[in-house]
Motif scaffolding. Structure first.
Motif, mmCIF file in Angstrom:
data_model
loop_
_atom_site.group_PDB
_atom_site.id
_atom_site.type_symbol
_atom_site.label_atom_id
_atom_site.label_comp_id
_atom_site.label_asym_id
_atom_site.label_seq_id
_atom_site.Cartn_x
_atom_site.Cartn_y
_atom_site.Cartn_z
ATOM 1 N N GLN A 88 42.524 30.417 32.684
ATOM 2 C CA GLN A 88 43.090 31.294 31.457
ATOM 3 C C GLN A 88 44.519 30.712 33.033
ATOM 4 O O GLN A 88 45.683 31.210 31.807
ATOM 5 C CB GLN A 88 43.139 32.593 32.203
ATOM 6 N N LYS B 3 37.369 30.067 18.799
ATOM 7 C CA LYS B 3 37.377 31.124 18.590
ATOM 8 C C LYS B 3 37.961 31.504 20.095
ATOM 9 O O LYS B 3 38.061 32.868 20.404
ATOM 10 C CB LYS B 3 37.344 32.569 17.394
ATOM 11 N N VAL B 4 36.655 31.406 20.546
ATOM 12 C CA VAL B 4 36.128 32.336 21.445
ATOM 13 C C VAL B 4 37.237 31.532 22.777
ATOM 14 O O VAL B 4 37.356 32.335 23.570
ATOM 15 C CB VAL B 4 34.066 30.996 22.178
ATOM 16 N N ALA B 5 37.166 30.684 22.791
ATOM 17 C CA ALA B 5 38.101 30.022 23.787
ATOM 18 C C ALA B 5 39.370 30.541 23.539
ATOM 19 O O ALA B 5 40.454 30.266 24.651
ATOM 20 C CB ALA B 5 38.152 28.099 23.905
ATOM 21 N N ASN C 248 40.397 33.738 22.899
ATOM 22 C CA ASN C 248 39.569 35.057 23.507
ATOM 23 C C ASN C 248 41.075 35.646 24.303
ATOM 24 O O ASN C 248 41.099 36.889 24.152
ATOM 25 C CB ASN C 248 38.138 35.213 24.108
ATOM 26 N N PRO C 249 40.986 35.498 25.166
ATOM 27 C CA PRO C 249 42.682 35.841 26.085
ATOM 28 C C PRO C 249 44.035 36.407 25.187
ATOM 29 O O PRO C 249 44.393 37.308 25.921
ATOM 30 C CB PRO C 249 42.150 34.486 27.316
ATOM 31 N N TYR D 71 43.506 37.373 22.332
ATOM 32 C CA TYR D 71 43.520 38.316 21.480
ATOM 33 C C TYR D 71 44.390 39.398 21.624
ATOM 34 O O TYR D 71 44.204 39.899 23.106
ATOM 35 C CB TYR D 71 42.102 38.549 20.875
ATOM 36 N N TYR E 131 44.204 42.991 20.117
ATOM 37 C CA TYR E 131 43.069 43.916 19.845
ATOM 38 C C TYR E 131 42.069 44.826 21.216
ATOM 39 O O TYR E 131 41.530 43.030 21.787
ATOM 40 C CB TYR E 131 42.524 43.838 18.242
ATOM 41 N N GLU F 194 42.355 38.707 13.774
ATOM 42 C CA GLU F 194 41.244 38.140 13.767
ATOM 43 C C GLU F 194 42.842 36.569 12.487
ATOM 44 O O GLU F 194 41.809 35.421 12.382
ATOM 45 C CB GLU F 194 39.954 38.682 13.119
ATOM 46 N N THR G 146 42.113 27.082 24.848
ATOM 47 C CA THR G 146 42.567 27.895 25.732
ATOM 48 C C THR G 146 44.061 28.404 26.316
ATOM 49 O O THR G 146 44.590 28.308 26.981
ATOM 50 C CB THR G 146 41.471 27.603 27.432
#
Lengths: 267, 355
Positions: free
Chosen positions: A90, A113-115, A117-118, A120, A122, A138, A181
Motif C-alpha cells: 500500500q 479489482k482485488v489489487a 481494494n484499498p 475503494y 465504500y 464498483e 495496487t
C-alpha cells in the motif's frame, strides 16, 4: 493509477528507494549479505546472478516476506523494515512472482479489482445495503480495471477465469494486477521465464509502455540476458548473496568477476 | 441510486419472487395451516440455512476449515434466552404481541453481536493456523464454549453433567409455544432472507473479492495489498454473528435449551450441509440445509437407520459430485429467465426456419 492514492515522494532529493547494507541469515546460511541499492523515479535496474544467488530473497526482503536481520531500507524516505507485506504494497512497492501466482478461480477483471481494494471508498455497510456509494465505487473501479487490462490487450478476456488464460497472458495479468495496487516501484521476478521469443518481445513492449504511462521504477530479476541488456539502465550482479558487480550493461558484460560467476574460473 | 439498469431489473425480479415466497409463508403461518410438526421443520430449516450459509462464508469463500460453528450458535441461544428471561423478570417489554416481537428483535441483535465478539476473540489466535490444525482448534473452542456454559449455574447449566435441559430457562422469556411459532413464521423467514442477502452482498463486494482471493492464493493476496489477518478475522466474526442470530432463533424454537444439542455433532452437521451443497455456493447451502433438515426429520421414525442413510448419501455424494451438489454455482432468477427466453426464441426461429 499514479494519481489514485499512491504516496509520491515529495522532494526530488529523496531517492524512491534506498537500501543500505541489507542482510538476512537463515540458521547458519547467509542468504543475502550487505545488499545496497538506490533508485530514483522512472529507473529500470536489473538484478542478475546465477541460480540460488539470493535474488528472490532480496525481493522477499523488500516486500516484507522476510524481516532483514541487518541493514535497513527506506521507501520515499520512510523506513520500511518490519512492515507487513500488505502495508508495503500500500505504500507503493508491488511485485510479481517467479512461478505465476494468480487468483486462479477468479475472473481476469476480479484479479485486477482485488489489487484495487484499498482504493475503494465504500464501507461494509454500503456493501451490505448496496447503497449508491457501492454502485458508484464498483462502476468507477470496473472502468479503471478495464482500462488497465486494455494496456495489456486483455480487455476481451476480462470475464474469463484466470487459470484458463495462456501462459503469456497470465504473466501479463500478474503485472497488470501489480500495477492496479497503484505502486511506484515494481519488482518483476523473472517475467520472461518460459516465454518464447515473440512473447518476450511483447513483454518488452509492455514494460516500455507502462514505464512511460505510469512513471514507475522497475527492479527486474531475469535470466534472459538479451532482455536484461536491452532494457536495463543499470545492473547489479549478486552471487552467494553478495553483490559482486554493478554498473551499466556494457560494463557488466565485460566484468571478469561476473564472467567468472557465470562460467567459472579456470583454476 | 447509481444501480446499473441490468441490476435494477434483476433486483426487481428477485424482490417480486421473494415477496411471493414470504406471502405464502405469511399465509401459512397466520392461518395456522401447518401442523406444529411442519412448523418446527420450517424453523429448523431457517436455522439450518443461516448456519450453513454463514459457515460457507468461512469454509467455502475464505477457504478456512472452521469446525466450531455450533459454539457460536450456543452463545447466541443462551445469551438470548437469558436476556429475554432477565427482561421478563425486570418487566421490560414483558408482554405478548408487539412487546414480545420487540423483545425477540432485541435478543436477535444482542446475541448476534455477542457471538460476533466471541468470533473476534476466537478468530485472532485460531486463524493463525491453517487446514486441519484450524479445524481442530475451532472444534476445541466450540467445545470450550459448550463446557463453560454448562458449568455456569446462572446460565442454566448444572455442572459438567451431560448438559441436560436447563430448568432455569424452561418456558421463560422466549421458548414460543406452537401457536406463537406459527405466527412467527413470517418473521423468522424475513430474518433468514435478511441474513442470506447480507452474506450474498458481502461476497459480491470488495470485501468478498478480498476473501476469495485469500482462498485462491494467500501469498499473492497479501502481495496485492490485502490485509490477510484483518479479512480472516472479520469474515470469521461475521459468520459468528449470523450463527448467534441462528442461535437466538433456536432458543425461541425450543421451550428449553440443552448444550448437548449444540456440541461437536451439531457443528459437523452444519459442516456437512456446506460440503453437501458445495463450498462456495450459497444456493447449495440453502438447498442442502432444507434437504438435510427435512431428511433428518423424515428419518426420525426409524431412528437406528438414520445415520446409515445419512452416511450413504454422503458417500455417494463424495463419489459422484466431489465439489458438492452445486459446486460454486449460484442460482439467479433473472439469469434463468433470460436463459429460458433465449431458448424459446431460438426454438421459434428454428421452427420458422423449418417451415
Amino acid at each position: 493509477m499514479t494519481e489514485s492514492g499512491t504516496m509520491l515522494c515529495t522532494d526530488r532529493e529523496t531517492p524512491l528507494i534506498k537500501v543500505s547494507h541489507l542482510g538476512i541469515t537463515f540458521g547458519g546460511l547467509r542468504a543475502v549479505n550487505d545488499f545496497s541499492l538506490e533508485m530514483g523515479e522512472n529507473e529500470l535496474v536489473g538484478l542478475i546472478g546465477p541460480n540460488g544467488a539470493g535474488k528472490t530473497t532480496v525481493f522477499n526482503l523488500l516486500t516484507g516476506v522476510y524481516t532483514p536481520s541487518e541493514g535497513d531500507y527506506y521507501f520515499c524516505g520512510q523506513r520500511m523494515n518490519g512492515k507487513k507485506t500488505h502495508q508495503i504494497v500500500q505504500s507503493g512497492i508491488a511485485r510479481t512472482f517467479q512461478n505465476i501466482r494468480l487468483f486462479n478461480k477468479m475472473t481476469v477483471l476480479d484479479n485486477v479489482k482485488v489489487a484495487m481494494n484499498p482504493h475503494y471508498e465504500y464501507n461494509l455497510f454500503s456493501a451490505l445495503l448496496r447503497t449508491g456509494k457501492y454502485w458508484a465505487g464498483e462502476a468507477e473501479n470496473d472502468a479503471k480495471a478495464r482500462e488497465l487490462l486494455e494496456i495489456f490487450n486483455l480487455e476481451d478476456k476480462a470475464d474469463a477465469v484466470a487459470e484458463n488464460l495462456p501462459y503469456g497472458q497470465q504473466r501479463k495479468l500478474e503485472i497488470a494486477r501489480a500495477l492496479a495496487t497503484g505502486m511506484k516501484l515494481l519488482l518483476l521476478d523473472e517475467p520472461a521465464a518460459g516465454m518464447n521469443p515473440t512473447e518476450t518481445e511483447e513483454l518488452l513492449e509492455c514494460i516500455r509502455i507502462i514505464r512511460q504511462r505510469f512513471n514507475i521504477s522497475i527492479l527486474l530479476i531475469e535470466h534472459d540476458m538479451n532482455l536484461v541488456m536491452k532494457i536495463c539502465e543499470h545492473i547489479i550482479v549478486i552471487d552467494y548473496g553478495t553483490t559482486i558487480a554493478r554498473g551499466t550493461p556494457e560494463e557488466i558484460a565485460q566484468d571478469p568477476r561476473v564472467i567468472a560467476a557465470y562460467l567459472g574460473t579456470e583454476d | 441510486m447509481n444501480m446499473p439498469k441490468q441490476n435494477k431489473k434483476s433486483a426487481l425480479i428477485n424482490a417480486v419472487a421473494l415477496a411471493v415466497l414470504l406471502a405464502v409463508v405469511a399465509y401459512l403461518g397466520f392461518s395456522r395451516a401447518l401442523s406444529s410438526y411442519l412448523v418446527g421443520i420450517f424453523w429448523l430449516s431457517c436455522i439450518g440455512i443461516i448456519m450453513a450459509t454463514s459457515l460457507n462464508l468461512t469454509n467455502g469463500f475464505l477457504g478456512q476449515m472452521a469446525l466450531g460453528h455450533a459454539g457460536f450458535m450456543l452463545i447466541g441461544s443462551y445469551s438470548s434466552a437469558l436476556l429475554s428471561l432477565a427482561m421478563v423478570r425486570a418487566g421490560i417489554l414483558a408482554g405478548g404481541g408487539a412487546e414480545q416481537l420487540a423483545r425477540f428483535v432485541i435478543c436477535l441483535i444482542v446475541s448476534g453481536l455477542l457471538a460476533g465478539l466471541f468470533g473476534i476473540l476466537v478468530g485472532i489466535p485460531a486463524l493463525r493456523l491453517r487446514g486441519d490444525y484450524l479445524a481442530i482448534i475451532t472444534l476445541g473452542f466450540g467445545e470450550i464454549i459448550r463446557v463453560v456454559i454448562q458449568g455456569i449455574p446462572w446460565a442454566g447449566g448444572d455442572g459438567l453433567s451431560q448438559g441436560s435441559a436447563s430448568p432455569v430457562l424452561f418456558k421463560t422469556g422466549l421458548g414460543f409455544n406452537n401457536a406463537t411459532k406459527s405466527h412467527y413464521m413470517l418473521f423468522v423467514g424475513l430474518v433468514t432472507v435478511a441474513c442470506v442477502s447480507a452474506i450474498y452482498t458481502f461476497i459480491r463486494s470488495r470485501f468478498g473479492r478480498a476473501i476469495i482471493s485469500i482462498r485462491d492464493d494467500e501469498i499473492a493476496s497479501s502481495a496485492s495489498g490485502i490485509d490477510i489477518t484483518f479479512y480472516k478475522v472479520t469474515t470469521f466474526a461475521l459468520s459468528a454473528v449470523f450463527a448467534g442470530i441462528a442461535g437466538s432463533i433456536f432458543a425461541a424454537c425450543y421451550s428449553s435449551l440443552n448444550t448437548g444439542n449444540m456440541g461437536f455433532m451439531a457443528s459437523v452437521n452444519y459442516f456437512v450441509m456446506v460440503v453437501f451443497g458445495g463450498m462456495g455456493s450459497l444456493t447449495g447451502s440453502i438447498v442442502a440445509a432444507i434437504g438435510l433438515t427435512s431428511l433428518n426429520e423424515a428419518l426420525r421414525s426409524f431412528d437406528e437407520y438414520r445415520m446409515l442413510v445419512y452416511s450413504i448419501v454422503l458417500i455417494l455424494m463424495m463419489i459422484f459430485r466431489p465439489a458438492g451438489l452445486l459446486g460454486t454455482y449460484e442460482f439467479s432468477l433473472s439469469g434463468t429467465i433470460s436463459h429460458l427466453r433465449n431458448r424459446i426464441s431460438k426454438n421459434k426461429q428454428e421452427k420458422e426456419a423449418q417451415v
